[in-house]
Design an enzyme around this catalytic site. Structure first.
Site, PDB file in Angstrom:
ATOM      1  N   ASP A 159       0.840  -1.198   0.000  1.00 57.48           N
ATOM      2  CA  ASP A 159       0.000   0.000   0.000  1.00 57.48           C
ATOM      3  C   ASP A 159       0.880   1.254   0.000  1.00 57.48           C
ATOM      4  OD1 ASP A 159      -2.421  -1.674   0.507  1.00 57.48           O
ATOM      5  OD2 ASP A 159      -1.347  -2.068   2.359  1.00 57.48           O
ATOM      6  N   HIS A 187      -4.762  -3.399   6.345  1.00 60.21           N
ATOM      7  CA  HIS A 187      -4.550  -3.655   4.910  1.00 60.21           C
ATOM      8  C   HIS A 187      -5.898  -4.065   4.321  1.00 60.21           C
ATOM      9  CE1 HIS A 187      -3.050  -4.922   1.090  1.00 60.21           C
ATOM     10  NE2 HIS A 187      -3.573  -6.119   1.266  1.00 60.21           N
TER      11      HIS A 187
HETATM   12  P1  NAD Z   1      -2.261 -18.356  -4.220  1.00 60.26           P
HETATM   13  O1  NAD Z   1      -3.626 -18.916  -4.056  1.00 60.26           O
HETATM   14  O2  NAD Z   1      -1.641 -18.278  -5.572  1.00 60.26           O
HETATM   15  O3  NAD Z   1      -1.253 -19.174  -3.305  1.00 60.26           O
HETATM   16  C1  NAD Z   1      -1.525 -19.491  -1.979  1.00 60.26           C
HETATM   17  C2  NAD Z   1      -0.739 -20.732  -1.657  1.00 60.26           C
HETATM   18  O4  NAD Z   1      -0.868 -20.944  -0.264  1.00 60.26           O
HETATM   19  C3  NAD Z   1      -1.256 -21.999  -2.366  1.00 60.26           C
HETATM   20  O5  NAD Z   1      -0.179 -22.640  -3.008  1.00 60.26           O
HETATM   21  C4  NAD Z   1      -1.816 -22.835  -1.219  1.00 60.26           C
HETATM   22  O6  NAD Z   1      -1.646 -24.214  -1.433  1.00 60.26           O
HETATM   23  C5  NAD Z   1      -0.968 -22.338  -0.045  1.00 60.26           C
HETATM   24  N1  NAD Z   1      -1.557 -22.565   1.271  1.00 60.26           N
HETATM   25  C6  NAD Z   1      -2.859 -22.491   1.633  1.00 60.26           C
HETATM   26  N2  NAD Z   1      -2.985 -22.805   2.938  1.00 60.26           N
HETATM   27  C7  NAD Z   1      -1.749 -23.058   3.409  1.00 60.26           C
HETATM   28  C8  NAD Z   1      -1.238 -23.448   4.667  1.00 60.26           C
HETATM   29  N3  NAD Z   1      -2.059 -23.662   5.706  1.00 60.26           N
HETATM   30  N4  NAD Z   1       0.089 -23.627   4.803  1.00 60.26           N
HETATM   31  C9  NAD Z   1       0.916 -23.441   3.755  1.00 60.26           C
HETATM   32  N5  NAD Z   1       0.494 -23.092   2.520  1.00 60.26           N
HETATM   33  C10 NAD Z   1      -0.824 -22.889   2.361  1.00 60.26           C
HETATM   34  O7  NAD Z   1      -2.309 -16.916  -3.520  1.00 60.26           O
HETATM   35  P2  NAD Z   1      -1.291 -15.704  -3.680  1.00 60.26           P
HETATM   36  O8  NAD Z   1      -1.698 -14.882  -4.849  1.00 60.26           O
HETATM   37  O9  NAD Z   1       0.105 -16.202  -3.583  1.00 60.26           O
HETATM   38  O10 NAD Z   1      -1.676 -14.842  -2.381  1.00 60.26           O
HETATM   39  C11 NAD Z   1      -1.448 -15.330  -1.101  1.00 60.26           C
HETATM   40  C12 NAD Z   1      -2.108 -14.443  -0.056  1.00 60.26           C
HETATM   41  O11 NAD Z   1      -1.536 -13.137  -0.061  1.00 60.26           O
HETATM   42  C13 NAD Z   1      -3.604 -14.220  -0.261  1.00 60.26           C
HETATM   43  O12 NAD Z   1      -4.227 -14.281   1.012  1.00 60.26           O
HETATM   44  C14 NAD Z   1      -3.684 -12.807  -0.803  1.00 60.26           C
HETATM   45  O13 NAD Z   1      -4.939 -12.223  -0.535  1.00 60.26           O
HETATM   46  C15 NAD Z   1      -2.580 -12.169  -0.019  1.00 60.26           C
HETATM   47  N6  NAD Z   1      -2.072 -10.889  -0.521  1.00 60.26           N
HETATM   48  C16 NAD Z   1      -1.710  -9.955   0.403  1.00 60.26           C
HETATM   49  C17 NAD Z   1      -1.192  -8.748  -0.001  1.00 60.26           C
HETATM   50  C18 NAD Z   1      -0.778  -7.698   1.007  1.00 60.26           C
HETATM   51  O14 NAD Z   1      -0.424  -6.598   0.582  1.00 60.26           O
HETATM   52  N7  NAD Z   1      -0.784  -7.946   2.307  1.00 60.26           N
HETATM   53  C19 NAD Z   1      -1.028  -8.492  -1.360  1.00 60.26           C
HETATM   54  C20 NAD Z   1      -1.373  -9.468  -2.280  1.00 60.26           C
HETATM   55  C21 NAD Z   1      -1.897 -10.675  -1.851  1.00 60.26           C
HETATM   56  C1  LMR Z   2      -3.715  -6.537  -2.587  1.00 56.36           C
HETATM   57  O1  LMR Z   2      -3.670  -5.537  -1.873  1.00 56.36           O
HETATM   58  O2  LMR Z   2      -3.286  -6.561  -3.755  1.00 56.36           O
HETATM   59  C2  LMR Z   2      -4.338  -7.800  -2.049  1.00 56.36           C
HETATM   60  O3  LMR Z   2      -4.361  -7.763  -0.655  1.00 56.36           O
HETATM   61  C3  LMR Z   2      -5.686  -8.022  -2.631  1.00 56.36           C
HETATM   62  C4  LMR Z   2      -6.272  -9.343  -2.213  1.00 56.36           C
HETATM   63  O4  LMR Z   2      -7.453  -9.326  -1.772  1.00 56.36           O
HETATM   64  O5  LMR Z   2      -5.599 -10.381  -2.343  1.00 56.36           O
END
Ligand code: NAD
Ligand code: LMR
Length: 327
Positions: A159, A187
């Protein structure tokens, strides 16, 4: 050779994992002199894909990569971890209520907190990326009573970087000319990107942009950027999220540049009226391997209302997970 640092990454086979692991292994997380051992933690269904990523990591022949291990059990996955990036989370699916989402994630982050408590290294530093990141971090922290609470953080650096970029584009400045922006709160779409202390090439940002741009353009664009990326890409941000995770941990370990600050969600000590114990985003500097909240900033009425609204959402999430017996 220096002893390698153990870095555990959960959700290693996911999108963010794929954008993150190669950068960690190349030295961008901890620095060009620090060898790393990667510990990839997945659920059983994700292990095969993680093995494929591990093969590719080997094929890069990174000089700093001292080993890769793959786990599907948090107890072993966090053993000896110095840095833990908690990326894997249960995404919200159709028809899922917020309580269901919090509960599903409690089932992940509670046991991971316990495993960190039981087996991580004494200097463990945890960054939670998986959403809802602040509350997932709180759940993990509450399950790790022997680890200092300050070692649990959640990511608002994406962010922060989004806000830097938007302000640079608006003012025609370079990103490097902007200092002292802050993301406050959660967030989520209630987060508050605050430019009232920011400068652009030394000039107060608030003199370069007007209030209506802040209210109707900048704040909603930054706060809803994650949703806009999902809409455009059909998947949530991955490379930019990985980049922000690298920035967060790199600064935490190596320190923020002299004088300037960034944003991170850390355990509140009550500063700026944020209830103690909540994991909320603040203006922070890193010194000597610790985050410190920047103190003494004047908070105007506009900012106060926005910070309060996001903090109220964090309080609601905390109360909901308490009500579910997750903390
Ligand atoms: P994704 O679905 O591509 O990958 C998630 C992975 O986590 C999968 O491979 C799944 O098998 C694994 N997983 C699920 N439960 C698990 C557990 N208990 N232990 C270990 N591994 C586990 O998702 P992504 O695009 O990589 O995003 C991951 C997370 O990050 C999501 O929650 C998304 O919303 C979040 N995110 C946060 C931000 C931020 O700024 N904070 C930004 C983008 C995404
Ligand atoms: C982001 O800020 O890109 C993510 O947290 C969005 C999401 O819901 O995975």
């Amino acid at each position: 050779m220096t002893t390698p640092v153990n870095v555990t990454v959960t959700g290693a086979a996911g999108q963010i994992g794929y954008a993150l692991l190669f950068r960690i292994a190349s030295g961008q997380l901890l620095g060009a002199d620090t060898p790393v051992k990667l510990r990839l933690l997945e659920i059983p269904q994700g292990v095969k894909a993680a093995e494929g990523t591990a093969m590719e990591l080997e094929d890069c022949a990174f000089p700093l990569l001292a080993g890769i291990d793959i786990f599907d059990d948090p107890k072993t996955g966090f053993e000896g971890a110095n840095v833990a990036l908690l990326v894997g989370a249960r995404p919200r699916t159709k028809g899922m209520e917020r309580g269901d989402l919090l509960e599903a994630n409690g089932g992940i982050f509670g046991p991971q907190g316990e495993a960190i408590n039981a087996g991580a290294a004494d200097d463990i530093r945890v960054l939670v990326v998986g959403n809802p990141a602040n509350t997932n971090a709180l759940i993990a922290q509450q399950h790790a009573p022997d680890v200092p609470a300050e070692r649990f953080t959640a990511m608002t650096r994406l962010d922060h970087n989004r806000a830097l970029s938007q302000l640079a584009a608006k003012t025609g400045a370079a990103v490097a000319d902007i200092a002292d922006l802050t993301i406050w709160g959660n967030h989520s779409a209630t987060q508050y990107p605050d430019v009232f202390h920011a400068t652009v090439a030394g000039k107060p940002a608030s003199e370069l942009v007007d209030r209506s741009w802040l209210e109707s353009d900048f704040i909603p664009t930054v706060a809803k950027r994650g949703a806009a990326i999902i809409e455009a890409r059909g998947a949530s941000s991955a490379a930019s999220a990985a980049n922000a995770a690298i920035d967060h941990v790199h600064d935490w370990v190596n320190g923020t540049a002299d004088g300037s600050w960034t944003s991170a969600a850390i355990v509140s000590d009550g500063s700026y009226g944020v209830p103690e114990g909540l994991i909320s985003s603040f203006p922070v500097r890193a010194k000597g391997g610790r985050w410190e909240i920047v103190q003494g900033l004047e908070v105007n009425d506009f900012s106060r209302a926005k910070i309060d609204a996001s903090v109220a959402e964090l309080v609601e999430e905390r109360d909901a997970v308490k009500g579910l017996g997750l903390i």
